[in-house]
Design a protein around this motif. Structure first.
Motif, short mmCIF file in Angstrom:
data_model
loop_
_atom_site.label_atom_id
_atom_site.label_comp_id
_atom_site.label_asym_id
_atom_site.label_seq_id
_atom_site.Cartn_x
_atom_site.Cartn_y
_atom_site.Cartn_z
N THR A 7 48.38 43.43 36.72
CA THR A 7 49.07 42.18 37.01
C THR A 7 48.14 41.28 37.81
OG1 THR A 7 50.04 43.00 39.09
CG2 THR A 7 51.29 43.38 37.07
N GLY A 8 48.41 39.97 37.74
CA GLY A 8 47.55 39.03 38.45
C GLY A 8 46.13 39.03 37.94
N ALA A 9 45.94 39.32 36.66
CA ALA A 9 44.61 39.57 36.12
C ALA A 9 43.69 38.36 36.14
CB ALA A 9 44.72 40.10 34.68
N THR A 10 44.25 37.15 36.12
CA THR A 10 43.38 35.97 36.07
C THR A 10 43.05 35.43 37.46
OG1 THR A 10 45.33 34.53 35.82
CG2 THR A 10 44.23 35.28 33.80
N GLY A 11 43.60 36.03 38.50
CA GLY A 11 43.31 35.60 39.87
C GLY A 11 42.02 36.20 40.39
N ASN A 12 41.72 35.91 41.65
CA ASN A 12 40.45 36.36 42.24
C ASN A 12 40.28 37.87 42.18
OD1 ASN A 12 39.39 33.87 42.96
ND2 ASN A 12 40.40 33.84 44.95
N PHE A 74 48.76 48.43 38.07
CA PHE A 74 48.12 47.79 39.21
C PHE A 74 48.95 46.59 39.60
CE2 PHE A 74 45.32 44.32 40.74
CZ PHE A 74 45.16 44.83 42.02
N LEU A 75 49.43 46.63 40.82
CA LEU A 75 50.38 45.63 41.30
C LEU A 75 49.80 44.86 42.48
CD1 LEU A 75 53.34 44.52 41.20
CD2 LEU A 75 53.93 46.35 42.80
N LEU A 76 49.91 43.55 42.40
CA LEU A 76 49.57 42.73 43.55
C LEU A 76 50.67 41.70 43.76
CD1 LEU A 76 48.64 39.89 42.17
CD2 LEU A 76 46.38 40.91 42.15
N ASN A 98 60.96 52.64 32.80
CA ASN A 98 60.01 52.72 31.68
C ASN A 98 59.10 53.94 31.77
OD1 ASN A 98 59.65 50.17 29.63
ND2 ASN A 98 60.69 49.57 31.52
N GLY A 99 59.35 54.81 32.73
CA GLY A 99 58.60 56.06 32.81
C GLY A 99 57.26 55.96 33.50
N ILE A 100 57.02 54.87 34.22
CA ILE A 100 55.77 54.74 34.97
C ILE A 100 55.88 55.54 36.26
CG2 ILE A 100 54.23 53.13 36.18
CD1 ILE A 100 55.07 51.00 34.17
N HIS A 101 54.88 56.36 36.53
CA HIS A 101 54.89 57.20 37.73
C HIS A 101 53.80 56.83 38.72
CE1 HIS A 101 57.82 59.79 35.81
NE2 HIS A 101 57.03 59.93 34.76
N LYS A 102 52.78 56.07 38.27
CA LYS A 102 51.61 55.83 39.12
C LYS A 102 51.43 54.34 39.36
CE LYS A 102 49.29 59.94 37.25
NZ LYS A 102 48.10 60.46 36.56
N ILE A 180 39.31 49.16 43.77
CA ILE A 180 40.53 49.35 42.98
C ILE A 180 40.21 50.01 41.64
CG2 ILE A 180 42.38 48.14 41.74
CD1 ILE A 180 42.25 46.05 44.09
N ALA A 181 39.14 49.54 41.00
CA ALA A 181 38.75 50.13 39.71
C ALA A 181 38.44 51.62 39.85
CB ALA A 181 37.56 49.38 39.13
N LEU A 182 37.73 51.97 40.91
CA LEU A 182 37.41 53.38 41.13
C LEU A 182 38.64 54.19 41.50
CD1 LEU A 182 34.05 52.90 43.06
CD2 LEU A 182 34.32 53.94 40.80
N ALA A 183 39.58 53.58 42.22
CA ALA A 183 40.84 54.27 42.55
C ALA A 183 41.65 54.54 41.28
CB ALA A 183 41.64 53.44 43.54
N ILE A 184 41.67 53.58 40.38
CA ILE A 184 42.38 53.78 39.10
C ILE A 184 41.69 54.88 38.29
CG2 ILE A 184 42.86 52.69 36.86
CD1 ILE A 184 43.35 50.06 38.45
N LYS A 185 40.36 54.83 38.25
CA LYS A 185 39.61 55.84 37.50
C LYS A 185 39.89 57.24 38.04
CE LYS A 185 34.90 57.47 36.65
NZ LYS A 185 33.46 57.29 36.98
#
Length: 293
Positions: A7-12, A74-76, A98-102, A180-185
């Motif tokens: 979410t918020g993908a086009t922001g900073n 990913f939520l902001l 919707n079954g999202i756990h993470k 954040i990218a490494l945390a998701i990975k």
């Protein structure tokens, strides 16, 4: 293939998350939840593997289709949205259905102690609903200088805030996006933890504007005003009530709090040193050049 919704993908920050996730070359179905599909596709034209879904925090009817099949969200919090019950509670409940756990949530440093800010309430809601989570808690964004505070810098060579002499712990949004990218990975390595992401410096706005003046070659000053005056000025400038209050809390409360801690989480995750303020201002110095009115 693991599907991640940003979410918020086009922001900073969202843009940096997308960039670093793409750079990691993971086997992900990287999906962007955006309000304007065409402009988002244009912004990220150079990453042809991205998927797009219509998503709007203010339109609950977009939640179900955007969240379908997502494993990690990913939520902001968009700066203009502060009402947690109106916007985030329905979204997080829809994610659960919707079954999202993470969830990886972009919070702020000190959120766990700051009951007045929306991030505190969102963190508590994520915990209450039983998600596996990673809370990313960055310190004060260097990019506030190139976004929220920029119009006054360019027009008046000035920053006006109710911050007094309070020292802020500065961090580059690029460093946050990489974290954040490494945390998701590596979600399972960091799940149910809060990661504080900071730079290596404590500076107040007098010190920052002095550094900016030296690097840019033009005098930039800082003026501290009382919170009531700040509120009146920003409302007259057209800022929403909610955003003005968030700005006020962000810059006034630190006057009465201890200077935030420095963290080495970024160094631990990446093996690199975070961006310094001097490096950031030199990198972005052309942005600060504008005609004084």
């Amino acid at each position: 293939m693991k599907r991640v919704l940003v979410t918020g993908a086009t922001g900073n920050i969202g843009s940096e998350v997308v960039f670093y996730l793409s750079e990691l070359n993971l086997k992900l179905d990287l999906t962007l939840g955006v309000r304007h599909l065409d402009s988002a596709k244009e912004k990220f034209y150079h990453i042809p593997t991205l998927q797009y879904r219509n998503f709007d925090f203010a339109e609950p009817n977009t939640f179900r289709s955007a969240l379908e099949g997502v494993e990690i969200l990913f939520l902001l919090r968009p700066p203009q949205i502060a009402d947690v019950d109106t916007y985030f509670k329905p979204l997080l409940e829809a994610a659960k259905l919707n079954g999202i756990h993470k969830i990886v949530f972009l919070s702020v440093q000190g959120a766990e102690k700051s009951k007045m800010i929306p991030h505190y309430k969102i963190e508590k809601l994520i915990l209450k609903l039983g998600f596996e989570y990673i809370f990313i808690r960055p310190s004060y964004f260097m990019q506030n200088l190139t976004t929220t505070l920029l119009p006054e810098i360019k027009a008046k060579r000035q920053i006006t805030l109710p911050a007094g002499n309070a020292k802020f712990t500065w961090v580059d949004v690029k460093n946050i996006g990489e974290t954040i990218a490494l945390a998701i990975k590596n979600f399972d390595d960091y799940k149910n933890k809060a990661l504080e992401i900071t730079g290596t410096e404590h500076k107040n706005f007098y010190e920052v504007t002095e550094l900016m003046s030296t690097i840019v070659g033009e005098q930039i000053t800082y003026r501290s005003i009382n919170p009531i005056s700040f509120y009146i000025v920003k409302r007259k400038e057209g800022l929403s009530r909610e955003f003005t209050l968030v700005m006020l809390l962000l810059h006034f409360l630190p006057r009465f709090q201890k200077t935030p801690n420095l963290s080495n989480e970024y160094q631990n995750l990446t093996g690199k040193e975070p961006t310094s303020l001097e490096e950031f201002i030199k990198r972005e110095q052309q942005i600060f050049i504008g005609k004084k009115t």
